[in-house]
Design a protein around this motif. Structure first.
Motif, mmCIF file in Angstrom:
data_model
loop_
_atom_site.group_PDB
_atom_site.id
_atom_site.type_symbol
_atom_site.label_atom_id
_atom_site.label_comp_id
_atom_site.label_asym_id
_atom_site.label_seq_id
_atom_site.Cartn_x
_atom_site.Cartn_y
_atom_site.Cartn_z
ATOM 1 N N PRO A 89 43.905 -5.633 25.940
ATOM 2 C CA PRO A 89 43.209 -5.819 24.843
ATOM 3 C C PRO A 89 42.756 -7.356 24.725
ATOM 4 C CG PRO A 89 44.941 -4.592 24.133
ATOM 5 C CD PRO A 89 45.022 -5.030 25.671
ATOM 6 N N VAL A 90 41.478 -7.614 24.072
ATOM 7 C CA VAL A 90 40.898 -8.791 24.083
ATOM 8 C C VAL A 90 40.577 -9.270 22.667
ATOM 9 C CG1 VAL A 90 38.975 -10.465 24.741
ATOM 10 C CG2 VAL A 90 39.979 -8.908 26.427
ATOM 11 N N ARG A 91 40.933 -10.234 22.043
ATOM 12 C CA ARG A 91 40.698 -10.793 20.820
ATOM 13 C C ARG A 91 39.235 -11.464 20.656
ATOM 14 N NH1 ARG A 91 46.133 -11.744 20.086
ATOM 15 N NH2 ARG A 91 45.785 -13.941 20.606
ATOM 16 N N LEU A 92 38.129 -10.939 19.993
ATOM 17 C CA LEU A 92 36.977 -11.511 20.150
ATOM 18 C C LEU A 92 36.572 -12.379 18.894
ATOM 19 C CD1 LEU A 92 34.859 -8.682 21.293
ATOM 20 C CD2 LEU A 92 35.732 -10.314 22.729
ATOM 21 N N LEU A 93 36.745 -13.747 19.043
ATOM 22 C CA LEU A 93 36.217 -14.599 18.092
ATOM 23 C C LEU A 93 34.708 -15.199 18.089
ATOM 24 C CD1 LEU A 93 39.627 -16.801 17.734
ATOM 25 C CD2 LEU A 93 38.786 -14.875 16.393
ATOM 26 N N GLY A 94 33.921 -14.634 18.955
ATOM 27 C CA GLY A 94 32.622 -14.911 18.821
ATOM 28 C C GLY A 94 31.927 -15.948 19.938
ATOM 29 N N SER A 95 32.833 -16.439 21.005
ATOM 30 C CA SER A 95 32.510 -17.283 21.947
ATOM 31 C C SER A 95 32.091 -16.467 23.122
ATOM 32 C CB SER A 95 33.797 -18.191 22.358
ATOM 33 O OG SER A 95 34.554 -17.676 22.921
ATOM 34 N N VAL A 96 31.049 -17.124 23.893
ATOM 35 C CA VAL A 96 30.611 -16.506 25.011
ATOM 36 C C VAL A 96 31.664 -16.366 26.269
ATOM 37 C CG1 VAL A 96 29.055 -16.738 27.156
ATOM 38 C CG2 VAL A 96 27.971 -17.209 25.017
ATOM 39 N N ASP A 97 32.689 -17.431 26.308
ATOM 40 C CA ASP A 97 33.772 -17.345 27.249
ATOM 41 C C ASP A 97 34.787 -16.126 26.723
ATOM 42 O OD1 ASP A 97 33.720 -19.694 29.137
ATOM 43 O OD2 ASP A 97 33.390 -20.612 27.093
ATOM 44 N N ALA A 98 34.721 -15.749 25.595
ATOM 45 C CA ALA A 98 35.434 -14.615 25.160
ATOM 46 C C ALA A 98 34.853 -13.348 25.788
ATOM 47 C CB ALA A 98 35.730 -14.431 23.648
ATOM 48 N N ILE A 99 33.560 -13.306 25.699
ATOM 49 C CA ILE A 99 32.868 -12.051 26.629
ATOM 50 C C ILE A 99 33.099 -11.980 28.114
ATOM 51 C CG2 ILE A 99 30.520 -11.042 26.835
ATOM 52 C CD1 ILE A 99 31.589 -10.984 23.901
ATOM 53 N N VAL A 100 33.095 -13.243 28.690
ATOM 54 C CA VAL A 100 33.359 -13.625 30.152
ATOM 55 C C VAL A 100 34.643 -12.823 30.316
ATOM 56 C CG1 VAL A 100 33.562 -14.912 32.131
ATOM 57 C CG2 VAL A 100 31.660 -15.092 30.438
ATOM 58 N N ALA A 101 35.812 -13.335 29.602
ATOM 59 C CA ALA A 101 37.026 -13.010 29.719
ATOM 60 C C ALA A 101 37.281 -11.590 29.709
ATOM 61 C CB ALA A 101 37.995 -13.669 28.896
ATOM 62 N N GLN A 102 36.639 -10.875 28.693
ATOM 63 C CA GLN A 102 36.618 -9.464 28.363
ATOM 64 C C GLN A 102 36.160 -8.526 29.628
ATOM 65 O OE1 GLN A 102 34.114 -8.046 25.110
ATOM 66 N NE2 GLN A 102 33.534 -6.454 26.381
ATOM 67 N N GLN A 103 35.102 -9.098 30.378
ATOM 68 C CA GLN A 103 34.531 -8.404 31.431
ATOM 69 C C GLN A 103 35.412 -8.812 32.692
ATOM 70 O OE1 GLN A 103 30.431 -9.796 30.980
ATOM 71 N NE2 GLN A 103 30.196 -8.561 29.294
ATOM 72 N N SER A 104 36.196 -9.665 32.793
ATOM 73 C CA SER A 104 36.605 -10.101 34.219
ATOM 74 C C SER A 104 37.754 -9.434 34.490
ATOM 75 C CB SER A 104 36.936 -11.675 34.045
ATOM 76 O OG SER A 104 35.780 -12.491 33.493
ATOM 77 N N GLY A 105 38.010 -9.693 35.907
ATOM 78 C CA GLY A 105 39.443 -9.360 36.321
ATOM 79 C C GLY A 105 39.742 -7.910 36.705
ATOM 80 N N MET A 106 38.390 -7.166 37.154
ATOM 81 C CA MET A 106 38.566 -5.867 37.656
ATOM 82 C C MET A 106 37.791 -5.859 39.084
ATOM 83 S SD MET A 106 38.233 -3.778 34.173
ATOM 84 C CE MET A 106 37.427 -4.853 33.234
ATOM 85 N N THR A 107 38.150 -4.914 39.879
ATOM 86 C CA THR A 107 37.131 -4.822 41.085
ATOM 87 C C THR A 107 35.905 -4.253 40.811
ATOM 88 O OG1 THR A 107 39.008 -4.632 42.726
ATOM 89 C CG2 THR A 107 37.263 -3.744 43.602
ATOM 90 N N SER A 108 34.881 -4.476 41.173
ATOM 91 C CA SER A 108 33.484 -4.088 40.883
ATOM 92 C C SER A 108 32.605 -3.462 42.131
ATOM 93 C CB SER A 108 32.685 -5.010 40.172
ATOM 94 O OG SER A 108 33.111 -5.581 38.743
ATOM 95 N N GLU A 109 32.347 -2.245 41.991
ATOM 96 C CA GLU A 109 31.759 -1.677 42.883
ATOM 97 C C GLU A 109 30.093 -1.472 42.444
ATOM 98 O OE1 GLU A 109 31.109 2.505 45.462
ATOM 99 O OE2 GLU A 109 32.876 2.224 43.917
ATOM 100 N N LEU A 110 29.164 -2.008 43.261
ATOM 101 C CA LEU A 110 27.900 -1.914 42.884
ATOM 102 C C LEU A 110 27.265 -0.702 43.215
ATOM 103 C CD1 LEU A 110 25.465 -3.298 41.443
ATOM 104 C CD2 LEU A 110 24.690 -3.947 43.717
ATOM 105 N N LEU A 111 26.980 0.573 42.280
ATOM 106 C CA LEU A 111 26.667 1.594 42.508
ATOM 107 C C LEU A 111 25.156 1.710 43.006
ATOM 108 C CD1 LEU A 111 28.729 3.763 39.965
ATOM 109 C CD2 LEU A 111 29.250 3.195 42.229
ATOM 110 N N GLY A 112 24.499 0.927 42.447
ATOM 111 C CA GLY A 112 22.812 0.848 42.400
ATOM 112 C C GLY A 112 22.301 -0.302 41.646
#
Length: 249
Positions: A89-112
């Motif tokens: 879980p990620v605590r969101l306090l309104g910074s763009v870096d929080a959004i980046v952290a929320q979305q980071s750290g997983m393997t991503s496969e580009l489907l299209g």
């Protein structure tokens, strides 16, 4: 021993400094390359890197230690945990870096990816466009390979022309737009709601049909109020939660 080199950020003085630093460092850790060193710089070096006090840096590191992303050893230093669990879980306090952290750290496969007419559901965000560039990605747990979320980004074509597809397999779209494309991101609005998995989402996330999922919509704006990107992400309900903290100051 060579130390891991985190990204730099511009701090927002209206938000807790330790929180911004922890989220920026978290995103750097989760987005690192396999060949990057596991050892972090010292507290003093990190404090200088981010432009904060050692006490603030210590508080930020404690946040990451409590999450299990790093471990601290007396006389040896601070190290990234290579097997740290993703999707916390990620605590969101309104910074763009929080959004980046929320979305980071997983393997991503580009489907299209490609140009497509603006979907009716998000047409209000792109009143000046007939088409947007779309990117479909499936993210999976780095350790288990289990699918965790399916993301579709709708990006302004002039920005998409400067996106390297290889970057999207490593970094979240927000980071690519801000740090690589150099888009002027001013704010992001988040909407999260509960839904039931439709057949396609259930197939991609490997969950039963009509099981609970989290439906996330993130709208990224520039300083002039123009929408740069609309992200629609379906998260497995058994793997994610969102907590929003409001600062009364």
């Amino acid at each position: 021993m060579t130390s891991f080199a985190p990204d730099s950020i511009v701090l927002n003085r209206k938000l807790p400094l330790w929180y911004q630093v922890s989220q920026s460092l978290r995103a750097s850790i989760l987005g690192r390359s396999p060949q990057d060193p596991l050892r972090l710089p010292t507290e003093e070096q990190l404090a200088e890197h981010y432009g904060v006090s050692v006490l603030t840096m210590r508080q930020a590191l404690k946040e990451l230690e409590d999450e299990g992303l790093i471990s601290r050893h007396r006389r040896r230093g601070t190290f990234i945990e290579p097997g740290a669990r993703r999707g916390a879980p990620v605590r969101l306090l309104g910074s763009v870096d929080a959004i980046v952290a929320q979305q980071s750290g997983m393997t991503s496969e580009l489907l299209g990816h490609g140009r497509a007419p603006v979907p009716a559901g998000i047409a209000e965000y792109f009143p000046d466009l007939a088409e947007v560039a779309t990117y479909h990605r499936l993210r999976s747990d780095e350790k288990t390979g289990e699918p965790t979320n399916h993301a579709v980004n709708h990006v302004r074509p002039e920005l998409a022309a400067r996106i390297d597809l290889e970057d999207l397999t490593r970094w979240p779209m927000t980071k690519v737009l801000r740090d690589i494309v150099k888009a002027d991101i001013s704010r992001i609005t988040d909407t999260v709601e509960a839904r039931l998995a439709d057949p396609e989402t259930a197939r991609l996330l490997q969950v039963p049909l009509l099981s609970p999922i989290l439906h996330y919509t993130g709208v990224t704006y520039d300083a002039e109020g123009r929408v740069l990107d609309v992200a629609v992400i379906h998260y497995r309900g058994d793997r994610f939660s969102f907590t929003v903290t409001l600062d009364a100051t």
